[in-house]
Design a protein around this motif. Structure first.
Motif, mmCIF file in Angstrom:
data_model
loop_
_atom_site.group_PDB
_atom_site.id
_atom_site.type_symbol
_atom_site.label_atom_id
_atom_site.label_comp_id
_atom_site.label_asym_id
_atom_site.label_seq_id
_atom_site.Cartn_x
_atom_site.Cartn_y
_atom_site.Cartn_z
ATOM 1 N N ALA A 119 30.530 43.979 70.816
ATOM 2 C CA ALA A 119 31.522 43.352 71.678
ATOM 3 C C ALA A 119 31.856 44.248 72.862
ATOM 4 O O ALA A 119 31.784 45.482 72.779
ATOM 5 N N LEU A 120 32.214 43.627 73.987
ATOM 6 C CA LEU A 120 32.518 44.373 75.204
ATOM 7 C C LEU A 120 33.640 45.379 74.977
ATOM 8 O O LEU A 120 33.605 46.505 75.473
ATOM 9 N N SER A 121 34.636 44.991 74.207
ATOM 10 C CA SER A 121 35.781 45.881 73.962
ATOM 11 C C SER A 121 35.414 47.095 73.122
ATOM 12 O O SER A 121 36.160 48.076 73.078
ATOM 13 N N ASP A 122 34.259 47.040 72.436
ATOM 14 C CA ASP A 122 33.820 48.156 71.604
ATOM 15 C C ASP A 122 32.853 49.078 72.327
ATOM 16 O O ASP A 122 32.327 50.026 71.739
ATOM 17 N N ARG A 171 41.626 45.604 78.204
ATOM 18 C CA ARG A 171 41.266 46.227 76.937
ATOM 19 C C ARG A 171 41.844 45.432 75.764
ATOM 20 O O ARG A 171 41.178 45.206 74.767
ATOM 21 N N ALA A 172 43.101 45.000 75.905
ATOM 22 C CA ALA A 172 43.741 44.263 74.821
ATOM 23 C C ALA A 172 43.083 42.910 74.588
ATOM 24 O O ALA A 172 42.959 42.444 73.455
ATOM 25 N N LEU A 173 42.613 42.274 75.683
ATOM 26 C CA LEU A 173 42.010 40.947 75.573
ATOM 27 C C LEU A 173 40.505 41.000 75.313
ATOM 28 O O LEU A 173 39.886 39.964 75.070
ATOM 29 N N GLY A 174 39.913 42.193 75.422
ATOM 30 C CA GLY A 174 38.516 42.351 75.029
ATOM 31 C C GLY A 174 37.490 42.115 76.108
ATOM 32 O O GLY A 174 36.301 42.000 75.790
ATOM 33 N N PHE A 175 37.880 42.065 77.409
ATOM 34 C CA PHE A 175 36.860 41.873 78.446
ATOM 35 C C PHE A 175 36.720 43.080 79.371
ATOM 36 O O PHE A 175 36.157 42.980 80.468
ATOM 37 N N THR A 176 37.189 44.239 78.911
ATOM 38 C CA THR A 176 37.030 45.488 79.649
ATOM 39 C C THR A 176 36.570 46.567 78.688
ATOM 40 O O THR A 176 37.117 46.690 77.580
ATOM 41 N N VAL A 177 35.563 47.340 79.082
ATOM 42 C CA VAL A 177 35.081 48.417 78.221
ATOM 43 C C VAL A 177 36.048 49.586 78.303
ATOM 44 O O VAL A 177 36.885 49.680 79.203
ATOM 45 N N ALA A 178 35.930 50.495 77.356
ATOM 46 C CA ALA A 178 36.746 51.717 77.380
ATOM 47 C C ALA A 178 36.155 52.661 78.418
ATOM 48 O O ALA A 178 35.022 53.117 78.283
ATOM 49 N N VAL A 179 36.896 52.929 79.476
ATOM 50 C CA VAL A 179 36.423 53.798 80.551
ATOM 51 C C VAL A 179 36.881 55.218 80.261
ATOM 52 O O VAL A 179 38.071 55.479 80.089
ATOM 53 N N VAL A 180 35.921 56.138 80.203
ATOM 54 C CA VAL A 180 36.204 57.558 79.976
ATOM 55 C C VAL A 180 35.976 58.270 81.304
ATOM 56 O O VAL A 180 34.850 58.573 81.662
ATOM 57 N N PRO A 181 37.040 58.548 82.062
ATOM 58 C CA PRO A 181 36.865 59.025 83.430
ATOM 59 C C PRO A 181 36.743 60.530 83.592
ATOM 60 O O PRO A 181 36.688 61.016 84.716
ATOM 61 N N SER A 182 36.693 61.312 82.502
ATOM 62 C CA SER A 182 36.572 62.754 82.645
ATOM 63 C C SER A 182 35.772 63.318 81.481
ATOM 64 O O SER A 182 35.749 62.743 80.395
ATOM 65 N N PRO A 183 35.103 64.446 81.693
ATOM 66 C CA PRO A 183 34.290 65.028 80.619
ATOM 67 C C PRO A 183 35.140 65.537 79.478
ATOM 68 O O PRO A 183 36.293 65.919 79.657
ATOM 69 N N HIS A 201 31.873 47.953 90.325
ATOM 70 C CA HIS A 201 32.678 48.359 89.175
ATOM 71 C C HIS A 201 32.417 47.462 87.954
ATOM 72 O O HIS A 201 33.090 47.612 86.932
ATOM 73 N N LEU A 202 31.463 46.553 88.058
ATOM 74 C CA LEU A 202 31.198 45.631 86.956
ATOM 75 C C LEU A 202 30.737 46.336 85.686
ATOM 76 O O LEU A 202 30.900 45.787 84.586
ATOM 77 N N TYR A 203 30.149 47.525 85.816
ATOM 78 C CA TYR A 203 29.709 48.234 84.617
ATOM 79 C C TYR A 203 30.888 48.546 83.693
ATOM 80 O O TYR A 203 30.701 48.837 82.504
ATOM 81 N N GLN A 204 32.118 48.487 84.241
ATOM 82 C CA GLN A 204 33.315 48.735 83.441
ATOM 83 C C GLN A 204 33.847 47.464 82.781
ATOM 84 O O GLN A 204 34.767 47.546 81.967
ATOM 85 N N GLY A 205 33.320 46.307 83.142
ATOM 86 C CA GLY A 205 33.785 45.060 82.554
ATOM 87 C C GLY A 205 34.338 44.099 83.585
ATOM 88 O O GLY A 205 34.371 44.392 84.791
ATOM 89 N N ILE A 206 34.782 42.935 83.112
ATOM 90 C CA ILE A 206 35.269 41.891 84.013
ATOM 91 C C ILE A 206 36.613 42.263 84.630
ATOM 92 O O ILE A 206 36.870 42.008 85.805
ATOM 93 N N GLY A 207 37.492 42.878 83.840
ATOM 94 C CA GLY A 207 38.805 43.256 84.345
ATOM 95 C C GLY A 207 38.737 44.179 85.555
ATOM 96 O O GLY A 207 39.377 43.914 86.585
ATOM 97 N N PRO A 208 37.968 45.281 85.496
ATOM 98 C CA PRO A 208 37.844 46.152 86.659
ATOM 99 C C PRO A 208 37.218 45.464 87.873
ATOM 100 O O PRO A 208 37.553 45.810 89.007
ATOM 101 N N PHE A 209 36.330 44.498 87.637
ATOM 102 C CA PHE A 209 35.786 43.744 88.772
ATOM 103 C C PHE A 209 36.898 43.010 89.505
ATOM 104 O O PHE A 209 37.025 43.088 90.736
ATOM 105 N N VAL A 210 37.734 42.312 88.746
ATOM 106 C CA VAL A 210 38.829 41.556 89.352
ATOM 107 C C VAL A 210 39.820 42.502 90.028
ATOM 108 O O VAL A 210 40.241 42.290 91.175
ATOM 109 N N GLY A 211 40.196 43.565 89.317
ATOM 110 C CA GLY A 211 41.174 44.498 89.862
ATOM 111 C C GLY A 211 40.702 45.155 91.144
ATOM 112 O O GLY A 211 41.468 45.274 92.119
#
Length: 280
Positions: free
Chosen positions: A66-69, A151-163, A219-229
């Motif tokens: 799933a996208l959220s996972d 993230r709560a609705l499941g259409f955005t991946v978990a973005v890890v923005p730092s090492p 930004h689509l690689y992060q999911g649908i939410g970041p695309f819209v935002g």
């Protein structure tokens, strides 16, 4: 004025603005040449990122997980050896700025640098800071809310923005990476693209919406939410640029927003672990 005046017809009338004439530059490029130039610039920079992101989101949506996972890492470690990790990250950021240098060069004309033409300079520091701060508040808080909702609705991946690994140079590199993102996106997608599309005769809202969709697409690689935002952010930034005529406030807002995201990520994980990390 009498129509029989001997004054040449091409001289300015009494109401024309005074001041030194603009220096004569090279002839304006043809429309075909401009289109090819835009395609080359985007192909070397964020247009390529958009293409890869579209492929990435198709891959994510068709995966068994799933996208959220799923997760997407930004500024991730590139080597287990500290000096190599630093070198790779520094060089990656440095060379990513060359397309920015390219558009500044392409927009240069005698008597006016690309920096001055786009309004990315230090001639209006107070106004730029105030406008940038206003944009930061307008975009930052709703953007975070949209990400958490995704993230709560499941259409955005978990973005890890730092090492995950931290060294003495980690924060400076993250700040440098944030500056790279701000300069690349605002100078290319807003400053350069708006300038060239206006020269091609596009109307204001067509330019704003097109650039906003481009911003969302890479930004689509992060999911649908970041695309819209990010598309909505692009509409706001584009409108502000056409109103103010300066890229500098956009760079300031974007830079601070990314610094907060990159450097503040470990704190955010502590506060919202279920929303910011993948569940599997």
């Amino acid at each position: 004025m009498s129509s029989t005046s001997s004054e040449p017809a091409d001289l300015p009338g009494p109401s024309a603005p005074t001041g030194p004439p603009e220096p004569a530059g090279p002839p304006a490029p043809s429309r075909i040449r401009l289109r090819w130039e835009i395609a080359i610039v985007l192909g070397l920079s964020l247009g390529a990122s958009a293409a890869y992101s579209i492929v990435s989101i198709i891959s994510r949506l068709t995966a068994e997980v799933a996208l959220s996972d799923q997760s997407a890492t930004i500024n991730g470690s590139q080597s287990t050896r500290e000096w190599l990790d630093f070198t790779y990250q520094f060089l990656g950021i440095l060379f990513a700025l060359f397309p920015v240098a390219l558009v500044l060069y392409l927009l240069w004309r005698p008597g006016q640098s690309g920096f001055r033409r786009l309004g990315v300079d230090f001639t209006e520091p107070r106004r730029d800071l105030l406008r940038g701060g206003g944009l930061l508040l307008l975009i930052g808080i709703p953007g975070l809310g949209l990400y958490l909702a995704g993230r709560a609705l499941g259409f955005t991946v978990a973005v890890v923005p730092s090492p995950l690994d931290t060294f003495w140079w980690t924060i400076p590199i993250l700040v440098f990476s944030a500056l790279r993102s701000a300069l690349s996106e605002e100078l290319i997608v807003v400053g350069y693209l708006f300038t060239r599309l206006r020269e091609l005769g596009w109307n204001a809202w067509t330019i704003i919406v097109s650039a906003a969709l481009l911003r969302g697409s890479y930004h689509l690689y992060q999911g649908i939410g970041p695309f819209v935002g990010n598309a909505l952010m692009g509409v706001v930034f584009g409108w502000c640029y056409l109103r103010w005529g300066r890229v500098m406030p956009l760079v300031i807002a974007h830079w601070v927003l990314d610094i907060a995201s990159f450097v503040g990520y470990p704190l955010a994980v502590l506060w919202w672990p279920a929303l910011l990390t993948p569940t599997s």
